[in-house]
Design a protein around this motif. Structure first.
Motif, PDB file in Angstrom:
ATOM      1  N   VAL A 141     -49.013  87.227 -54.418  1.00 58.75           N
ATOM      2  CA  VAL A 141     -49.335  86.597 -55.694  1.00 58.75           C
ATOM      3  C   VAL A 141     -50.486  85.626 -55.490  1.00 58.75           C
ATOM      4  O   VAL A 141     -50.424  84.767 -54.610  1.00 58.75           O
ATOM      5  CB  VAL A 141     -48.112  85.841 -56.273  1.00 58.75           C
ATOM      6  N   LEU A 142     -51.512  85.772 -56.311  1.00 57.15           N
ATOM      7  CA  LEU A 142     -52.637  84.832 -56.321  1.00 57.15           C
ATOM      8  C   LEU A 142     -52.583  84.024 -57.605  1.00 57.15           C
ATOM      9  O   LEU A 142     -52.518  84.606 -58.700  1.00 57.15           O
ATOM     10  CB  LEU A 142     -53.971  85.581 -56.276  1.00 57.15           C
ATOM     11  N   VAL A 143     -52.606  82.709 -57.488  1.00 63.21           N
ATOM     12  CA  VAL A 143     -52.717  81.826 -58.641  1.00 63.21           C
ATOM     13  C   VAL A 143     -54.144  81.308 -58.574  1.00 63.21           C
ATOM     14  O   VAL A 143     -54.511  80.570 -57.664  1.00 63.21           O
ATOM     15  CB  VAL A 143     -51.675  80.689 -58.586  1.00 63.21           C
ATOM     16  N   ASP A 144     -54.969  81.759 -59.533  1.00 58.48           N
ATOM     17  CA  ASP A 144     -56.416  81.644 -59.389  1.00 58.48           C
ATOM     18  C   ASP A 144     -57.067  80.940 -60.582  1.00 58.48           C
ATOM     19  O   ASP A 144     -57.332  81.567 -61.622  1.00 58.48           O
ATOM     20  CB  ASP A 144     -56.988  83.057 -59.204  1.00 58.48           C
ATOM     21  N   ASP A 145     -57.338  79.654 -60.421  1.00 54.98           N
ATOM     22  CA  ASP A 145     -58.032  78.880 -61.459  1.00 54.98           C
ATOM     23  C   ASP A 145     -59.446  79.385 -61.712  1.00 54.98           C
ATOM     24  O   ASP A 145     -60.047  79.062 -62.733  1.00 54.98           O
ATOM     25  CB  ASP A 145     -58.139  77.405 -61.040  1.00 54.98           C
TER      26      ASP A 145
END
Length: 196
Positions: A141-145
């Motif tokens: 999982v990438l949490v990407d701003d």
């Protein structure tokens, strides 16, 4: 080496990684044939990690797994330090023989909060994506701003031979991203966690 033969590149990198003495606030990883040194993330990075860690820890209660931060994951002579890892509560059962961290085979989910800067985003979006797929880590999982106005990307179904995930769901901030499988199945990453 005592027999006069040349050491393999992976072995040389591994020895260099083992010998590193980095200052506090830095981490070193062996990613795709190179040692990459990066600073620990920004305030926003820390806020997102702590929100995710608290929520995921609650989600995993009673499942025999928990969320871990600051853990080194090893696969052969590769070493990564993901932001968050879902692994068994009994971490020693999946530890490597040298005591550096845990083996990739014991990791069920990896979460990375993407840091600013071209090198950082490329490491998380491209190079680590391939490395985690090669290792057979089932959920990344990438949490990407920095993906448009922000997005959560959930990657599943790794193909180690192709170093690729065959299933990808990109969910823009403001909508709920759901982990579809593994111990974190059903975990929702929504606006309450991303702040968007």
């Amino acid at each position: 080496m005592s027999d006069g033969s040349a050491a393999e590149p992976d072995e040389v990198l591994w020895r260099a990684w083992e010998a590193m003495d980095l200052p506090e606030g830095c981490r070193g990883e062996v990613v795709e044939g190179a040692i990459e040194i990066s600073a620990v993330g920004s305030l926003r990075h820390g806020v997102l990690l702590n929100r995710l860690c608290r929520a995921l820890d609650g989600h995993l209660t009673g499942q025999g797994h928990q969320v871990w931060a600051g853990v080194i994951v090893l696969h052969g002579r590769k070493a990564w330090q993901p932001d968050l890892v879902v692994a068994p509560i009994d971490m020693e059962a999946v530890g490597d023989e040298d005591g550096y961290g845990i083996t990739a085979s014991g990791v069920r989910t990896v979460i990375e909060v993407v840091s600013p800067g071209r090198q950082n985003t490329q490491r998380d979006r491209v190079r680590k994506r391939r490395e985690y797929a090669r290792a057979g880590i089932s959920v990344y999982v990438l949490v990407d701003d920095f993906d448009g106005d922000g997005a959560v990307v959930v990657l599943t179904s790794p193909d180690p031979a192709k170093a690729a995930y065959t299933d990808e769901h990109r969910v823009p901030y403001g909508k709920d991203a759901v982990v579809p499988s593994g111990p974190a199945e059903g975990f929702v990453i929504g606006s309450d966690l991303t702040g968007a």
